[in-house]
Scaffold this motif. Structure first.
Motif, PDB file in Angstrom:
ATOM      1  N   GLU A 194      -3.951   6.353  -4.010  1.00 36.12           N
ATOM      2  CA  GLU A 194      -4.747   6.469  -5.247  1.00 36.12           C
ATOM      3  C   GLU A 194      -5.431   4.913  -5.480  1.00 36.12           C
ATOM      4  O   GLU A 194      -4.880   4.038  -5.199  1.00 36.12           O
ATOM      5  N   ASN A 195      -6.631   5.229  -6.244  1.00 34.70           N
ATOM      6  CA  ASN A 195      -7.074   3.852  -6.553  1.00 34.70           C
ATOM      7  C   ASN A 195      -7.203   3.277  -7.899  1.00 34.70           C
ATOM      8  O   ASN A 195      -7.123   2.198  -8.003  1.00 34.70           O
ATOM      9  N   LYS A 196      -6.586   4.524  -8.598  1.00 29.28           N
ATOM     10  CA  LYS A 196      -6.394   3.854 -10.094  1.00 29.28           C
ATOM     11  C   LYS A 196      -4.894   4.122 -10.687  1.00 29.28           C
ATOM     12  O   LYS A 196      -4.165   5.078 -10.134  1.00 29.28           O
ATOM     13  N   VAL A 197      -4.575   3.169 -11.187  1.00 30.28           N
ATOM     14  CA  VAL A 197      -2.945   3.059 -11.567  1.00 30.28           C
ATOM     15  C   VAL A 197      -2.631   4.229 -12.473  1.00 30.28           C
ATOM     16  O   VAL A 197      -1.683   4.844 -12.138  1.00 30.28           O
ATOM     17  N   GLN A 198      -3.483   4.395 -13.478  1.00 32.41           N
ATOM     18  CA  GLN A 198      -2.994   5.576 -14.346  1.00 32.41           C
ATOM     19  C   GLN A 198      -2.923   6.819 -13.669  1.00 32.41           C
ATOM     20  O   GLN A 198      -1.992   7.485 -13.701  1.00 32.41           O
ATOM     21  N   TYR A 217       3.811   6.702  -1.689  1.00 31.36           N
ATOM     22  CA  TYR A 217       2.703   6.630  -2.658  1.00 31.36           C
ATOM     23  C   TYR A 217       2.052   5.262  -2.303  1.00 31.36           C
ATOM     24  O   TYR A 217       2.826   4.434  -2.003  1.00 31.36           O
ATOM     25  N   HIS A 218       0.939   4.909  -2.231  1.00 38.67           N
ATOM     26  CA  HIS A 218       0.302   3.868  -1.842  1.00 38.67           C
ATOM     27  C   HIS A 218      -0.876   3.712  -2.978  1.00 38.67           C
ATOM     28  O   HIS A 218      -1.907   4.343  -3.128  1.00 38.67           O
ATOM     29  N   MET A 219      -0.879   2.220  -3.535  1.00 41.10           N
ATOM     30  CA  MET A 219      -1.878   1.890  -4.098  1.00 41.10           C
ATOM     31  C   MET A 219      -2.962   1.134  -3.461  1.00 41.10           C
ATOM     32  O   MET A 219      -2.685   0.047  -2.788  1.00 41.10           O
ATOM     33  N   ILE A 220      -4.013   1.821  -3.297  1.00 46.14           N
ATOM     34  CA  ILE A 220      -5.202   1.336  -2.365  1.00 46.14           C
ATOM     35  C   ILE A 220      -6.339   0.593  -2.895  1.00 46.14           C
ATOM     36  O   ILE A 220      -7.090   0.053  -2.307  1.00 46.14           O
ATOM     37  N   GLY A 221      -6.398   0.870  -4.249  1.00 44.55           N
ATOM     38  CA  GLY A 221      -7.651   0.308  -4.904  1.00 44.55           C
ATOM     39  C   GLY A 221      -7.235  -1.157  -5.474  1.00 44.55           C
ATOM     40  O   GLY A 221      -6.278  -1.552  -5.521  1.00 44.55           O
ATOM     41  N   ASN A 222      -8.270  -1.898  -6.042  1.00 44.67           N
ATOM     42  CA  ASN A 222      -8.285  -2.901  -6.754  1.00 44.67           C
ATOM     43  C   ASN A 222      -7.303  -2.883  -7.911  1.00 44.67           C
ATOM     44  O   ASN A 222      -7.203  -2.246  -8.675  1.00 44.67           O
ATOM     45  N   LYS A 249       5.198   2.843  -2.116  1.00 49.14           N
ATOM     46  CA  LYS A 249       5.529   2.167  -0.897  1.00 49.14           C
ATOM     47  C   LYS A 249       5.065   1.111  -0.541  1.00 49.14           C
ATOM     48  O   LYS A 249       5.519   0.034  -0.073  1.00 49.14           O
ATOM     49  N   LEU A 250       3.585   0.966  -0.791  1.00 42.60           N
ATOM     50  CA  LEU A 250       2.779  -0.122  -0.429  1.00 42.60           C
ATOM     51  C   LEU A 250       1.883  -0.313  -1.490  1.00 42.60           C
ATOM     52  O   LEU A 250       1.101   0.433  -1.822  1.00 42.60           O
ATOM     53  N   ILE A 251       1.432  -1.695  -1.638  1.00 42.93           N
ATOM     54  CA  ILE A 251       0.184  -1.953  -2.393  1.00 42.93           C
ATOM     55  C   ILE A 251      -0.558  -2.598  -1.439  1.00 42.93           C
ATOM     56  O   ILE A 251      -0.248  -3.496  -0.911  1.00 42.93           O
ATOM     57  N   HIS A 252      -1.874  -2.385  -1.174  1.00 37.74           N
ATOM     58  CA  HIS A 252      -2.619  -2.175  -0.087  1.00 37.74           C
ATOM     59  C   HIS A 252      -3.636  -3.585  -0.666  1.00 37.74           C
ATOM     60  O   HIS A 252      -4.515  -3.863   0.432  1.00 37.74           O
ATOM     61  N   SER A 253      -3.859  -3.828  -1.594  1.00 35.07           N
ATOM     62  CA  SER A 253      -4.822  -4.790  -2.192  1.00 35.07           C
ATOM     63  C   SER A 253      -4.623  -5.970  -2.789  1.00 35.07           C
ATOM     64  O   SER A 253      -5.376  -6.548  -3.633  1.00 35.07           O
ATOM     65  N   VAL A 254      -3.382  -6.765  -2.081  1.00 28.63           N
ATOM     66  CA  VAL A 254      -3.243  -8.021  -2.428  1.00 28.63           C
ATOM     67  C   VAL A 254      -4.087  -9.092  -1.731  1.00 28.63           C
ATOM     68  O   VAL A 254      -4.409  -9.011  -0.876  1.00 28.63           O
ATOM     69  N   ASP A 255      -4.893  -9.732  -2.754  1.00 23.90           N
ATOM     70  CA  ASP A 255      -5.950 -10.626  -2.248  1.00 23.90           C
ATOM     71  C   ASP A 255      -6.136 -11.826  -3.152  1.00 23.90           C
ATOM     72  O   ASP A 255      -7.109 -12.656  -2.975  1.00 23.90           O
ATOM     73  N   ARG A 256      -5.033 -12.213  -4.102  1.00 27.00           N
ATOM     74  CA  ARG A 256      -5.170 -13.464  -4.764  1.00 27.00           C
ATOM     75  C   ARG A 256      -3.808 -13.825  -5.124  1.00 27.00           C
ATOM     76  O   ARG A 256      -3.008 -13.122  -5.495  1.00 27.00           O
ATOM     77  N   LYS A 257      -3.823 -15.250  -5.612  1.00 26.21           N
ATOM     78  CA  LYS A 257      -2.701 -15.803  -5.927  1.00 26.21           C
ATOM     79  C   LYS A 257      -2.074 -15.419  -7.194  1.00 26.21           C
ATOM     80  O   LYS A 257      -0.908 -15.028  -7.402  1.00 26.21           O
ATOM     81  N   GLN A 282      -5.172  -7.650   1.560  1.00 28.99           N
ATOM     82  CA  GLN A 282      -6.542  -7.099   1.832  1.00 28.99           C
ATOM     83  C   GLN A 282      -7.400  -8.183   2.366  1.00 28.99           C
ATOM     84  O   GLN A 282      -7.857  -9.223   1.471  1.00 28.99           O
ATOM     85  N   VAL A 283      -8.292  -8.119   3.249  1.00 27.37           N
ATOM     86  CA  VAL A 283      -9.172  -8.981   3.880  1.00 27.37           C
ATOM     87  C   VAL A 283     -10.509  -8.537   3.973  1.00 27.37           C
ATOM     88  O   VAL A 283     -10.910  -7.424   4.249  1.00 27.37           O
ATOM     89  N   ASN A 284     -11.351  -9.312   3.270  1.00 29.28           N
ATOM     90  CA  ASN A 284     -13.042  -9.104   3.165  1.00 29.28           C
ATOM     91  C   ASN A 284     -13.646  -9.742   4.478  1.00 29.28           C
ATOM     92  O   ASN A 284     -13.981 -10.654   4.392  1.00 29.28           O
ATOM     93  N   ILE A 285     -13.511  -8.803   5.470  1.00 27.26           N
ATOM     94  CA  ILE A 285     -14.170  -9.532   6.881  1.00 27.26           C
ATOM     95  C   ILE A 285     -15.560  -9.268   6.595  1.00 27.26           C
ATOM     96  O   ILE A 285     -16.159 -10.308   7.079  1.00 27.26           O
ATOM     97  N   SER A 286     -16.239  -8.495   6.012  1.00 32.67           N
ATOM     98  CA  SER A 286     -17.732  -8.566   5.956  1.00 32.67           C
ATOM     99  C   SER A 286     -18.376  -9.372   4.841  1.00 32.67           C
ATOM    100  O   SER A 286     -19.501  -9.566   4.975  1.00 32.67           O
TER     101      SER A 286
END
Length: 228
Positions: free
Chosen positions: A53-57, A72-77, A91-99, A121-125
């Protein structure tokens, strides 16, 4: 229909990986945003064990209704003020990207005496519309996470730009796979490269060909989303 599409994806995975889906090591995450619990239950009947899911709620509502029968996977910001609602439940938070997000996860998990598995999460592009740490800042973030006791990195995630020809996304996936393998050679204690989460409905085949072992497929499984 949902079952047929899931079967189609499994067949593609088997063809690309050269072995049965069950032996391929690939995790198929059905992305259920804006879809009903009935849709999810139909996917579960077809063998789906992981949803994203992308949204926590929305994620929390579905976790409450479905219970512990899924991963369950949190895949959004993820906003820092929402961390408290999902740590220890996904199970996983996919979107860790900042301290700042790492600090909040660490704080909440320490309070509850748990360890939360995450992907970075890595922003390759370097697309402005996408989240993720830039490649040149990745090591600094990993070194920061390495100092924490209640958050564990289990791999990497990325989103490729949308290309009319999905083959054009191959460079993004190939680059993350290269980084994934490089990190494996580093002597981290709190960071391991188990999951490489990349590829969605439009480009999951190209991601698999470039080393993905976790794909996030939504609209292909459930049909196009209707937004109110």
């Amino acid at each position: 229909m949902i079952k047929d599409r899931i079967d189609d994806i499994r067949e593609v995975i088997s063809e690309i990986k050269g072995q049965a889906f069950e032996d391929s090591g690939v995790t198929l995450i059905a992305v259920s945003k804006n879809k009903t619990v009935d849709d999810i239950r139909e996917a579960m009947e077809a063998g789906i064990t992981d949803i994203g899911e992308n949204k926590v709620q929305e994620l929390c509502q579905k976790m409450d209704e479905i219970g512990d029968n899924l991963n369950y996977h949190m895949i959004g910001n993820l906003q820092s003020n929402k961390v408290k609602d999902i740590v220890g439940r996904v199970k996983l938070i996919h979107s860790v990207d900042r301290k700042s997000l790492v600090k909040e996860i660490e704080k909440r998990c320490k309070r509850e005496g748990i360890v939360q598995d995450v992907l970075v999460q890595v922003n390759i592009s370097k697309e402005d519309t996408k989240s993720g740490v830039y490649v040149e800042d990745l090591k600094e973030l990993l070194d920061f996470i390495e100092t924490k006791e209640h958050i564990k990195v289990r791999g990497l995630m990325t989103m490729a730009p949308y290309y009319d020809n999905p083959d054009d996304a191959a460079w993004v996936f190939a680059k993350l796979k290269e980084i994934f393998e490089d990190i494996k050679t580093m002597n981290y204690n709190n960071i391991e490269m188990e999951y490489l989460s990349m590829g969605m409905s439009h480009d999951y085949k190209i991601a698999l060909e470039n080393g993905a072992n976790m794909i996030r497929v939504g609209s292909y499984i459930f049909g196009e989303r209707v937004y109110n």
